[in-house]
Design a protein around this motif. Structure first.
Motif, PDB file in Angstrom:
ATOM      1  N   VAL A 189     -74.843  23.094   8.029  1.00 43.94           N
ATOM      2  CA  VAL A 189     -75.610  22.625   9.115  1.00 43.94           C
ATOM      3  C   VAL A 189     -76.421  23.469   9.992  1.00 43.94           C
ATOM      4  O   VAL A 189     -75.846  24.572  10.016  1.00 43.94           O
ATOM      5  CB  VAL A 189     -74.192  22.076  10.083  1.00 43.94           C
ATOM      6  CG1 VAL A 189     -74.999  21.340  11.382  1.00 43.94           C
ATOM      7  CG2 VAL A 189     -73.496  21.066   9.376  1.00 43.94           C
ATOM      8  N   PRO A 190     -77.475  23.333  10.254  1.00 40.07           N
ATOM      9  CA  PRO A 190     -78.336  22.159  10.427  1.00 40.07           C
ATOM     10  C   PRO A 190     -79.320  21.875   9.176  1.00 40.07           C
ATOM     11  O   PRO A 190     -80.257  21.231   9.140  1.00 40.07           O
ATOM     12  CB  PRO A 190     -79.136  22.456  11.451  1.00 40.07           C
ATOM     13  CG  PRO A 190     -79.332  23.837  11.528  1.00 40.07           C
ATOM     14  CD  PRO A 190     -78.241  24.390  11.034  1.00 40.07           C
ATOM     15  N   PHE A 191     -78.829  22.281   7.840  1.00 39.30           N
ATOM     16  CA  PHE A 191     -79.718  22.128   6.672  1.00 39.30           C
ATOM     17  C   PHE A 191     -78.825  21.375   5.925  1.00 39.30           C
ATOM     18  O   PHE A 191     -79.217  21.350   4.821  1.00 39.30           O
ATOM     19  CB  PHE A 191     -80.306  23.521   6.179  1.00 39.30           C
ATOM     20  CG  PHE A 191     -80.748  24.403   7.102  1.00 39.30           C
ATOM     21  CD1 PHE A 191     -81.758  24.556   7.859  1.00 39.30           C
ATOM     22  CD2 PHE A 191     -79.837  25.653   7.269  1.00 39.30           C
ATOM     23  CE1 PHE A 191     -82.152  25.423   8.827  1.00 39.30           C
ATOM     24  CE2 PHE A 191     -80.273  26.547   8.102  1.00 39.30           C
ATOM     25  CZ  PHE A 191     -81.397  26.345   8.801  1.00 39.30           C
ATOM     26  N   HIS A 192     -78.460  19.994   6.444  1.00 32.82           N
ATOM     27  CA  HIS A 192     -77.454  19.121   5.334  1.00 32.82           C
ATOM     28  C   HIS A 192     -77.853  18.031   5.406  1.00 32.82           C
ATOM     29  O   HIS A 192     -77.198  17.343   4.489  1.00 32.82           O
ATOM     30  CB  HIS A 192     -75.990  19.459   6.076  1.00 32.82           C
ATOM     31  CG  HIS A 192     -75.997  18.537   7.249  1.00 32.82           C
ATOM     32  ND1 HIS A 192     -76.741  19.174   8.443  1.00 32.82           N
ATOM     33  CD2 HIS A 192     -75.407  17.396   7.513  1.00 32.82           C
ATOM     34  CE1 HIS A 192     -76.256  18.310   9.365  1.00 32.82           C
ATOM     35  NE2 HIS A 192     -76.035  16.946   8.955  1.00 32.82           N
ATOM     36  N   PHE A 193     -78.906  17.471   6.190  1.00 30.76           N
ATOM     37  CA  PHE A 193     -79.298  16.021   6.094  1.00 30.76           C
ATOM     38  C   PHE A 193     -79.392  15.556   4.858  1.00 30.76           C
ATOM     39  O   PHE A 193     -78.966  13.949   4.604  1.00 30.76           O
ATOM     40  CB  PHE A 193     -80.502  15.771   6.657  1.00 30.76           C
ATOM     41  CG  PHE A 193     -81.468  16.889   7.192  1.00 30.76           C
ATOM     42  CD1 PHE A 193     -81.116  17.191   8.710  1.00 30.76           C
ATOM     43  CD2 PHE A 193     -82.066  17.685   6.825  1.00 30.76           C
ATOM     44  CE1 PHE A 193     -81.812  18.299   9.361  1.00 30.76           C
ATOM     45  CE2 PHE A 193     -82.908  18.902   7.394  1.00 30.76           C
ATOM     46  CZ  PHE A 193     -82.605  19.050   8.558  1.00 30.76           C
ATOM     47  N   TRP A 194     -79.683  16.228   3.646  1.00 33.58           N
ATOM     48  CA  TRP A 194     -80.051  15.478   2.310  1.00 33.58           C
ATOM     49  C   TRP A 194     -78.645  15.118   1.658  1.00 33.58           C
ATOM     50  O   TRP A 194     -78.415  14.342   1.182  1.00 33.58           O
ATOM     51  CB  TRP A 194     -80.610  16.386   1.356  1.00 33.58           C
ATOM     52  CG  TRP A 194     -80.254  17.869   1.312  1.00 33.58           C
ATOM     53  CD1 TRP A 194     -80.533  18.784   1.972  1.00 33.58           C
ATOM     54  CD2 TRP A 194     -79.368  18.196   0.115  1.00 33.58           C
ATOM     55  NE1 TRP A 194     -79.682  19.905   1.309  1.00 33.58           N
ATOM     56  CE2 TRP A 194     -78.940  19.331   0.297  1.00 33.58           C
ATOM     57  CE3 TRP A 194     -78.728  17.394  -0.869  1.00 33.58           C
ATOM     58  CZ2 TRP A 194     -78.469  20.338  -0.653  1.00 33.58           C
ATOM     59  CZ3 TRP A 194     -77.961  18.018  -1.765  1.00 33.58           C
ATOM     60  CH2 TRP A 194     -77.668  19.458  -1.614  1.00 33.58           C
ATOM     61  N   LEU A 229     -84.788  11.392  -4.434  1.00 35.60           N
ATOM     62  CA  LEU A 229     -86.118  11.772  -3.790  1.00 35.60           C
ATOM     63  C   LEU A 229     -85.714  12.506  -2.703  1.00 35.60           C
ATOM     64  O   LEU A 229     -86.444  13.789  -2.330  1.00 35.60           O
ATOM     65  CB  LEU A 229     -86.907  10.502  -3.364  1.00 35.60           C
ATOM     66  CG  LEU A 229     -88.013  10.634  -2.978  1.00 35.60           C
ATOM     67  CD1 LEU A 229     -89.030  11.010  -4.183  1.00 35.60           C
ATOM     68  CD2 LEU A 229     -88.824   9.244  -2.484  1.00 35.60           C
ATOM     69  N   LYS A 230     -84.847  12.461  -1.901  1.00 41.10           N
ATOM     70  CA  LYS A 230     -84.300  13.021  -0.746  1.00 41.10           C
ATOM     71  C   LYS A 230     -84.093  14.649  -1.205  1.00 41.10           C
ATOM     72  O   LYS A 230     -84.541  15.694  -0.341  1.00 41.10           O
ATOM     73  CB  LYS A 230     -83.268  12.373   0.132  1.00 41.10           C
ATOM     74  CG  LYS A 230     -83.595  11.400   1.080  1.00 41.10           C
ATOM     75  CD  LYS A 230     -82.501  11.088   2.007  1.00 41.10           C
ATOM     76  CE  LYS A 230     -82.934  10.123   3.070  1.00 41.10           C
ATOM     77  NZ  LYS A 230     -81.714   9.169   3.599  1.00 41.10           N
ATOM     78  N   PHE A 231     -83.316  14.605  -2.204  1.00 36.91           N
ATOM     79  CA  PHE A 231     -82.869  15.991  -2.497  1.00 36.91           C
ATOM     80  C   PHE A 231     -83.952  16.811  -2.908  1.00 36.91           C
ATOM     81  O   PHE A 231     -84.159  17.966  -2.606  1.00 36.91           O
ATOM     82  CB  PHE A 231     -81.879  15.890  -3.743  1.00 36.91           C
ATOM     83  CG  PHE A 231     -81.224  17.156  -4.235  1.00 36.91           C
ATOM     84  CD1 PHE A 231     -80.974  18.055  -3.567  1.00 36.91           C
ATOM     85  CD2 PHE A 231     -80.669  17.311  -5.635  1.00 36.91           C
ATOM     86  CE1 PHE A 231     -80.424  19.377  -4.074  1.00 36.91           C
ATOM     87  CE2 PHE A 231     -80.384  18.194  -6.032  1.00 36.91           C
ATOM     88  CZ  PHE A 231     -79.947  19.121  -5.051  1.00 36.91           C
ATOM     89  N   GLU A 254     -73.836  10.310  -2.139  1.00 33.50           N
ATOM     90  CA  GLU A 254     -73.497   8.857  -2.323  1.00 33.50           C
ATOM     91  C   GLU A 254     -74.089   8.155  -3.317  1.00 33.50           C
ATOM     92  O   GLU A 254     -73.687   7.437  -4.047  1.00 33.50           O
ATOM     93  CB  GLU A 254     -73.439   8.276  -1.130  1.00 33.50           C
ATOM     94  CG  GLU A 254     -72.816   6.721  -1.003  1.00 33.50           C
ATOM     95  CD  GLU A 254     -73.186   5.963   0.226  1.00 33.50           C
ATOM     96  OE1 GLU A 254     -73.759   6.549   1.043  1.00 33.50           O
ATOM     97  OE2 GLU A 254     -72.736   5.088   0.217  1.00 33.50           O
ATOM     98  N   GLY A 255     -75.277   8.591  -3.382  1.00 29.86           N
ATOM     99  CA  GLY A 255     -76.449   7.834  -4.342  1.00 29.86           C
ATOM    100  C   GLY A 255     -76.144   8.368  -5.825  1.00 29.86           C
ATOM    101  O   GLY A 255     -76.413   7.693  -6.732  1.00 29.86           O
ATOM    102  N   ALA A 256     -76.052   9.620  -5.979  1.00 29.95           N
ATOM    103  CA  ALA A 256     -76.026  10.003  -7.545  1.00 29.95           C
ATOM    104  C   ALA A 256     -74.868   9.724  -8.203  1.00 29.95           C
ATOM    105  O   ALA A 256     -73.605   9.350  -7.532  1.00 29.95           O
ATOM    106  CB  ALA A 256     -76.097  11.691  -7.308  1.00 29.95           C
ATOM    107  N   PHE A 273     -80.054  25.605   2.694  1.00 29.65           N
ATOM    108  CA  PHE A 273     -80.075  24.240   2.222  1.00 29.65           C
ATOM    109  C   PHE A 273     -79.447  24.030   1.084  1.00 29.65           C
ATOM    110  O   PHE A 273     -78.902  23.014   0.726  1.00 29.65           O
ATOM    111  CB  PHE A 273     -81.758  24.238   2.032  1.00 29.65           C
ATOM    112  CG  PHE A 273     -82.700  23.527   3.113  1.00 29.65           C
ATOM    113  CD1 PHE A 273     -82.866  22.307   3.242  1.00 29.65           C
ATOM    114  CD2 PHE A 273     -83.337  24.396   3.654  1.00 29.65           C
ATOM    115  CE1 PHE A 273     -83.385  21.802   4.316  1.00 29.65           C
ATOM    116  CE2 PHE A 273     -84.238  23.991   4.821  1.00 29.65           C
ATOM    117  CZ  PHE A 273     -84.404  22.689   5.085  1.00 29.65           C
ATOM    118  N   LYS A 274     -79.360  25.333   0.273  1.00 31.45           N
ATOM    119  CA  LYS A 274     -78.800  25.136  -1.150  1.00 31.45           C
ATOM    120  C   LYS A 274     -77.305  24.941  -0.881  1.00 31.45           C
ATOM    121  O   LYS A 274     -76.505  24.361  -1.700  1.00 31.45           O
ATOM    122  CB  LYS A 274     -78.912  26.278  -1.906  1.00 31.45           C
ATOM    123  CG  LYS A 274     -80.440  26.526  -2.285  1.00 31.45           C
ATOM    124  CD  LYS A 274     -80.899  25.708  -2.906  1.00 31.45           C
ATOM    125  CE  LYS A 274     -82.815  25.994  -3.306  1.00 31.45           C
ATOM    126  NZ  LYS A 274     -83.118  24.746  -3.691  1.00 31.45           N
TER     127      LYS A 274
END
Lengths: 188, 499
Positions: free
Chosen positions: B223-228, B160-162, B234-236, B218-219
């Motif tokens: 940084v600063p577009f790295h939050f996701w 969802l975040k991604f 970790e979750g994938a 983002f892609k």
């Protein structure tokens, strides 16, 4: 050009007739307390923007907007609301706590866009004369030819995006069978 | 129609493989679903064949089609080879991981291959529409794959975040691109370059360039577009994380290389400082956060953000000079770094997959004393982590060496400052990479763990093959780097041609 000159053009009356209700409807999409009303206001917004595209002689885009967004996406919204038995009617917890920063951010984007558009008008490459396509609808034959000639590879790639989205989406959304049910299904 | 089927053969083979996997998935009974992985591996191998024939028989002339919007030249060929090799390794890494649980195997390989097809298209794209659709084809399937562990809330969160941040970045990118088209009247990179030279004073053009860079930021998880990135990584499922950190990131860098060097060479004073800042922030924040991680996947997530910063460094060098040789060297440094990073990071993830399977944990502490029960895995882990740190004679040293050479060449105070930042960060990175090595080699076994239990399960053949290929590449490229760099210099010459 003064404002009265601008008003003298009949096409600008049509623009106003579309743009003003569109703005009101767009605001109501966010402020409306009823999900169904919000979806219906979205229909109005999209229909008016389709009208704006017709004013720009881009009738193909306009009809795609009507067919795809109003015809399919919004109807899907409404069906979704009805089928999932989500509460229909007034709701109090629709507003997000961070709505004021969000409103500020969207105003900043609006200011930026306005600045961009005023800065751009007048220095657009190759458009210093009268706009080339005024009053002539873009031939959808040209668009169709573009899809299968010049932009063949992106067109095919979009096909694969849709395939992947469909298959992946169904896989994620479907209910998993338990191991026992799976064995049952294997045997049949 | 001017379609060159020889030049398009890799894409056509991969597309056919996707459809074959789809068909096999329907036809095969559940216990034979792993055949779809086999079909994918064979398909990618076949797709590499036309790359070789194109490289050998093509000559210097680029094969251009569809009005110059799709070009197969040395740049495209080198990057397609990397994407196919990376995809191949990820497929091999996935086999036992995906089989070990109740995942949907056929659909998994279908989505992975679709993403690989997108990266192949990106390498050849030379107009905004193709590059955009290619990028969406790369990331679209990954939104879904990130959530493939359906029962796990963290995997759902990852997806969802991604997805939400990916859509936001796409909107920003598309907005920038629409202004680029509106201002220049052209969608091809050549057209934007020609028209862009006349738009130097246009604030709107500069803003459009910045929006496009943010979209790509983002892609590539700058940084600063790295939050996701950390939560998604970790979750994938781990093989998907490996692909995210290499395949989709490399695709982002390809887009950035093409846009900066081919479409925007006239506005280096915009993208130069912007990428300088992104590089410095990504290296510093990525490394400092990686230092504090206990979970090895999260550590690799932050380390890949930092590595992305290193890859961005040569762009800043290219922006401050007019010397075509320096620019070419900078482009070459980026390409070399992306390629070496791809292999060593995939190798590191393969070690993580096997290590997590052996120890049952992805916490770094849980891996203590690994050399006692899995000596070969501990050796491989040391190889990949020290290569990521840039220790000779492993390939990572050459990537960093080329990067430092490129940034020091212009002799400008700003680039020198960035070189200092990069050097400090290279040292910080060594600390946390070496810590993993120390844990595996020097720390005592955790309490209550018995040797026998952990040696019982053998490694799967496919994963061993993936580890073998990456370790051979990492050592060969580290020992013979200049031969390797010769190949990539050709690619850099093509991408910077005409500046």
């Amino acid at each position: 050009m003064t404002f009265s000159d601008w008003l003298a053009e009949p096409v600008n009356w049509a623009f106003l007739a579309l743009a003003l209700p569109m703005t009101v409807a767009a605001v109501r999409v966010v402020t409306s307390r009823n999900v169904v009303h919000a979806a219906l206001f979205l229909v109005l917004t999209l229909a008016a923007s389709a009208g704006l595209f017709i004013l720009l002689s881009a009738e193909f885009v306009a009809w795609v907007l009507v067919l795809v967004y109003i015809g399919a996406v919004i109807v899907l919204f409404l069906f979704g609301i009805m089928i999932t038995r989500a509460p229909i009617g007034r709701e109090t917890d629709l507003s997000h706590a961070g709505r004021w920063p969000a409103a500020l951010a969207s105003l900043a984007v609006l200011a930026l866009t306005l600045w961009l558009i005023t800065a751009v008008s007048g220095q657009v490459e190759g458009f210093d004369g009268p706009l080339p396509a005024v009053g002539v609808a873009t031939d959808s034959a040209i668009l169709g030819e573009g899809f299968i000639m010049r932009y063949l590879i992106p067109f095919e790639a979009v096909g694969f995006i849709l395939l992947a989205a469909l298959i992946g989406g169904i896989t994620l959304a479907r209910k998993d069978l338990t191991p026992a049910e799976e064995e049952e299904a294997e045997r049949v | 129609m001017d379609l060159d089927y020889h030049a398009l053969a890799p894409e056509i083979v991969v597309a056919a493989t996707i459809l074959l996997v789809l068909g096999l998935d329907v036809a095969l009974p559940r216990r034979r679903k792993y055949w779809t992985a086999f079909a994918g591996v064979v398909g990618l191998t076949l797709a590499a064949v036309p790359l070789v024939t194109l490289a050998l028989g093509g000559g210097p002339g680029a094969r251009s089609m569809l009005g110059g919007g799709y070009v197969v030249d040395d740049f495209a060929l080198v990057l397609k080879a990397v994407f196919i090799a990376g995809g191949y390794l990820v497929l091999l890494m996935s086999v036992s991981y995906i089989e070990s649980d109740r995942y949907y195997q056929g659909e998994y390989y279908l989505l992975l291959l679709t993403s690989i097809l997108g990266s192949l298209i990106m390498a050849s794209s030379r107009d905004l529409i193709t590059v955009f659709v290619g990028l969406e084809l790369v990331t679209g399937p990954l939104f879904l794959l990130a959530g493939w562990r359906k029962g796990d809330a963290r995997s759902n969160e990852a997806s969802l975040k991604f997805f939400i941040l990916g859509v936001l970045s796409t909107a920003v990118l598309l907005y920038g691109m629409s202004f680029l088209y509106g201002l220049t009247g052209s969608v091809t990179f050549e057209g934007i370059r020609t028209a862009g030279a006349g738009l130097l004073d246009s604030g709107a053009f500069r803003l459009a360039v910045l929006f496009t860079l943010i979209g790509f930021g983002f892609k590539i998880t700058a940084v600063p577009f790295h939050f996701w990135a950390p939560d998604t990584y970790e979750g994938a499922p781990t093989p998907v994380t490996a692909y995210l950190s290499v395949g989709s990131k490399a695709a982002g860098f390809v887009g950035l290389l093409l846009l900066c060097y081919r479409a925007f060479p006239s506005v280096t004073e915009i993208w130069g400082p912007a990428l300088w800042v992104l590089a410095a922030l990504s290296m510093t924040l990525g490394n400092l956060t990686a230092l504090r991680q206990d979970n090895i996947v999260r550590m690799l997530a932050y380390s890949s953000i930092a590595q992305g910063g290193f890859i961005l460094v040569p762009f800043a060098a290219a922006a401050v000079t007019n010397d075509p040789l320096v620019i070419q060297e900078a482009a070459s440094a980026t390409i070399v770094y992306v390629i070496i990073y791809a292999f060593m990071n995939l190798g590191a993830f393969a070690v993580v997959i096997e290590g997590a399977r052996r120890t049952g944990t992805s916490m770094i502490d849980g891996w203590a004393g690994m050399w006692r029960y899995a000596p070969r895995l501990a050796v491989l882990g040391a190889v990949f982590f020290f290569s990521l740190a840039g220790i000779p004679p492993l390939a990572g040293w050459y990537a960093k060496f080329a990067m430092f050479l490129a940034i020091l060449r212009p002799g400008n105070p700003w680039t020198a400052a960035l070189a200092v930042i990069a050097a400090v960060n290279a040292v910080i990175a060594l600390v946390y990479y070496a810590r993993v090595g120390k844990t595996m080699w020097m720390d005592p076994l955790p309490d209550g763990a018995s040797d026998g239990e952990r040696t019982a399960r053998p490694m799967s053949g496919a994963l061993a093959l993936a580890l073998g290929i990456s370790v051979i590449f990492v050592i060969l490229a580290g020992v013979l780097p200049f031969q390797l760099a010769g190949v990539f210099a050709e690619a850099a010459k093509v991408v910077t041609a005409g500046i």
